[in-house]
Design an enzyme around this catalytic site. Structure first.
Site, PDB file in Angstrom:
ATOM      1  N   ASP A  51     108.594 -14.878 -60.481  1.00 57.90           N
ATOM      2  CA  ASP A  51     108.782 -13.447 -60.687  1.00 57.90           C
ATOM      3  C   ASP A  51     107.643 -12.620 -60.838  1.00 57.90           C
ATOM      4  O   ASP A  51     107.456 -11.773 -61.995  1.00 57.90           O
ATOM      5  CB  ASP A  51     109.857 -13.320 -62.075  1.00 57.90           C
TER       6      ASP A  51
ATOM      7  N   GLU B 210      78.420 -43.924 -37.536  1.00 56.47           N
ATOM      8  CA  GLU B 210      79.006 -44.784 -38.425  1.00 56.47           C
ATOM      9  C   GLU B 210      80.094 -45.754 -37.758  1.00 56.47           C
ATOM     10  O   GLU B 210      80.064 -47.190 -37.950  1.00 56.47           O
ATOM     11  CB  GLU B 210      79.889 -43.976 -39.528  1.00 56.47           C
ATOM     12  N   ASP B 211      80.773 -45.368 -36.588  1.00 57.90           N
ATOM     13  CA  ASP B 211      81.720 -46.019 -35.797  1.00 57.90           C
ATOM     14  C   ASP B 211      81.467 -46.609 -34.430  1.00 57.90           C
ATOM     15  O   ASP B 211      82.073 -47.044 -33.839  1.00 57.90           O
ATOM     16  CB  ASP B 211      82.946 -45.243 -35.896  1.00 57.90           C
TER      17      ASP B 211
END
Length: 725
Positions: A281, A98-99
């Site tokens: 609690d 992709e990059d």
């Protein structure tokens, strides 16, 4: 998408001079891998790092770190789950396609086609153009799920990628942080839960909560950290008493106290309308023993120590959750008045509860092998893929998946004793579709624990359900109002779309038949070659598509008929008189016919149709004030009539003048109901001291039925006048 900042300058790198921007992280990763992988596979992962570092050279993250630190961190998360070398190589290279300029062919050559397929499955669709960010995200998600159907390791890489991005989210802008956090809480954390990966799910939820609501997260976190000394002493006392009781029974065990996360506390407060004090609690413990039989032995031991709360025991060992989770859950009445939640499971179950499908990872290229959790996950993904084929768009598919990721499920038995898991609030119809699409499509009712119930009846865990079917039964639009599972919703929509298409083809055929008759011709007299040439010229794959377009008003039947007969739109005048045959309405064409809101035609009225582009045929009464305008376009006017056996209910408006007294509306409504008519809506149009005017929208079968309704209303002493609108 990872936190990526483009490089200011792209440093040239070669295979000889591979950059090494994060040696410590890679050394730590290698050390972890040597614990469970052979040395040759460790070297392959190291080679993936060298290729990835070279490809990402010069790129940095938003934080300013070298970009390769992110893929290495993703691989480290997966190494903690002890995943195989192929997954780790793909994790290190998951952003490379992709990059960077790294081609897929190089990944295949350097590693394997499987690694390249995994990388491609995680890669987004940023290079394609979409209308908006929402559609792009939905289509990316759809692509990832398709890849996940082929190989489950795709989603493991994606979850690890999202987890590291969430850990480093502070570097992003505020708006981006909120968007990514919301997506994480709505999609990725539920997917991790659906796949049984509770450890990753819990961290994704906590990080998402902190990013989306930082103030709320901080308030709850501080309250958890600042527990009063008295509570800590109580926790230690209960833990000691449990440990002593288990030891007296001779049970080898591990006992740990469980601390609720801020997100689980926050969601419990919202779902159960409880205060922070009420949720805090609660004491929680987990007991881990060697065998299944010892789980039940331990259960008896803790029940002999503290009394169990009625109806709060769940046996997820005998009936596992859909994601493979197994455990015994019980809630005890503790010595300090607060509930004590206890989970009891084996070591193997504990591992599956933490890691889900990544536990005992075994993967074979043929798709066989693997754990039961992996098999269940494959079934879930396969069902999603069935639904995505029928989904109209990526956004619809994404919504279906969100519906399918309900955190709460009900567990139901088939008559044969098989267990089906369905989302919370599932109905008998959801169950029918879970059994099989054909069963759902022909369902008419169900027997729940041998009692007859309607299809819309909601189901509860532990019930036995038997679906009653009939060959003549079919889905209707109203079914979409009460189903909750994505499989049922998608199957019903798909059936209705197909039905609408079939109705459109039938109506289009009748309209074109009539137009051909006006040209002194018929379907039988059109040569097959001319028909094929015409379809090719008009860009239709088959005749049915053309006929459907005619019914929807996108093609004029007269023009198509002239093209079929003469090969051109303007043919010679026909010697035959225009056809007097009218297209009849049987009541089954609701998908392609609509009834005009201006005049509300009902069976018995004289009618005509007007062909409107995209809407199809709109039916009007002949005395409708708009008909005069429509007759200026004769090619769009369609002669129509009601079939002798027309069926269905048709909407009509009534204007009723009544005395302005209390209880008048109830009297009129009762008269309408006694006439076997449904009321759609009521509006007061005018009101003075003496007279009120009401407009009713009701459903009737025909003009005779309408006359019966009006007659019954007129008999009421409070009514001064009734007229059809």
């Amino acid at each position: 998408m990872s936190h990526f900042s483009p490089p200011q300058t792209r440093a040239a790198a070669t295979a000889d001079a591979c950059p090494d921007p994060c040696p410590d992280a890679v050394d730590a990763l290698e050390k972890r891998l040597r614990d469970y992988l052979p040395s040759d596979q460790v070297r392959r992962v190291r080679r993936a790092y060298e290729v990835g570092a070279r490809a990402h050279d010069g790129q940095t993250r938003k934080s300013g770190e070298p970009y390769i630190t992110h893929p290495v961190a993703v691989a480290t998360i997966l190494a903690e789950l002890r995943l195989d070398a192929e997954t780790l190589c793909a994790a290190i290279l998951h952003d490379a396609l992709e990059d960077t300029a790294l081609p897929r062919t190089e990944i295949e050559r350097e590693f394997s086609p499987t690694v390249a397929e995994l990388v491609d499955g995680v890669t987004k669709l940023d290079k394609l153009q979409f209308r908006d960010r929402q559609e792009a995200a939905a289509e990316s998600f759809r692509k990832m799920m398709l890849a996940m159907a082929r190989d489950l390791r795709v989603i493991l890489i994606k979850l690890a990628d999202r987890l590291h991005n969430m850990r480093t989210l502070d570097a992003m802008a505020t708006e981006s942080r909120r968007r990514i956090a919301r997506e994480t809480l709505e999609i990725y954390a539920p997917i991790a839960q659906r796949l049984g990966m509770n450890k990753i799910k819990a961290e994704l939820q906590d990080l998402g909560f902190r990013a989306l609501y930082p103030f709320r997260h901080e308030v709850i976190r501080r309250r958890i950290a600042a527990q009063p000394v008295m509570r800590r002493e109580a926790l230690a006392t209960i833990e000691a008493q449990l440990a002593q009781r288990l030891a007296q029974e001779g049970l080898r065990h591990t006992l740990v106290s469980r601390v609720k996360s801020p997100w689980s506390i926050y969601t419990k407060m919202r779902q159960e309308n409880k205060s922070l004090e009420q949720v805090l609690d609660v004491f929680g413990f987990r007991i881990v023993v060697p065998t299944v039989m010892q789980c039940y032995h331990a259960l008896g031991a803790v029940h002999s120590l503290y009394k169990p709360l009625d109806a709060r025991f769940r046996d997820f060992i005998a009936i596992p959750k859909a994601n493979g989770y197994q455990s015994l859950h019980t809630v005890l009445f503790g010595p300090y008045g607060a509930p004590v939640e206890v989970q009891i499971r084996t070591e193997d179950m504990d591992l599956v509860a933490e890691r889900g499908i990544a536990a005992h990872w075994v993967y074979k290229s043929a798709g066989s092998g693997g754990s039961a959790a992996q098999a269940r996950a494959q079934d879930w993904v396969r069902n999603l893929m069935d639904s995505q084929q029928a989904a109209g768009s990526s956004l619809e598919f994404l919504e279906n998946v969100k519906v399918d990721l309900f955190p709460d499920e009900v567990y139901l038995f088939t008559p044969k004793g098989d267990i089906l898991a369905l989302p919370r609030n599932a109905t008998a119809l959801d169950f029918a579709y879970a059994v099989h699409t054909d069963v759902g499509n022909h369902a008419v009712a169900a027997r729940v624990d041998r009692k007859l119930v309607p299809l819309r009846a909601k189901l509860a865990s532990g019930q036995s359900v038997e679906v009653i079917t009939a060959p003549s039964a079919a889905p209707g639009p109203q079914w979409l109002e009460f189903v909750v599972s994505s499989k049922a919703r998608t199957a019903i929509r798909h059936y209705l779309k197909r039905l609408e298409h079939e109705d459109a083809v039938d109506l289009g055929h009748r309209m074109l038949d009539r137009a051909l008759e006006n040209q002194d011709s018929s379907f039988d007299r059109i040569p097959a070659e001319r028909m094929e040439a015409l379809l090719a010229d008009m860009r239709y794959r088959r005749l049915e598509d053309l006929l459907a377009d005619i019914a929807l008003g996108n093609r004029m039947p007269a023009q198509v008929a002239r093209l079929m007969v003469h090969g051109q739109e303007e043919g010679p005048a026909s010697s035959a008189a225009p056809s007097t045959e009218r297209i009849t309405i049987s009541g089954g064409e609701r998908g392609v016919l609509s009834f005009a809101q201006c005049c509300h035609p009902i069976p018995g009225d004289e009618i005509m149709g007007f062909l409107s582009a995209g809407k199809g045929v709109v039916v009007h009464r002949l005395d409708c004030p708009n008909v005069g305008e429509y007759r200026k376009f004769p090619e769009r006017c369609v002669p129509m009539a009601w079939d002798r056996d027309v069926r269905g209910d048709y909407r009509v408006g009534l204007r009723i003048e009544v005395e302005n007294k209390p209880g008048v509306l109830a009297q009129v409504a009762a008269a309408v109901a006694e006439s076997n008519s449904n009321i759609d809506s009521v509006e007061y149009r005018e009101r003075d001291v003496a007279i009120s005017v009401m407009e009713f929208s009701i459903e009737v079968r025909n003009r005779k039925h309408l006359a019966d309704v009006i007659r019954r209303i007129r008999r009421l002493g409070v009514v001064h006048g009734v007229q059809r609108m």
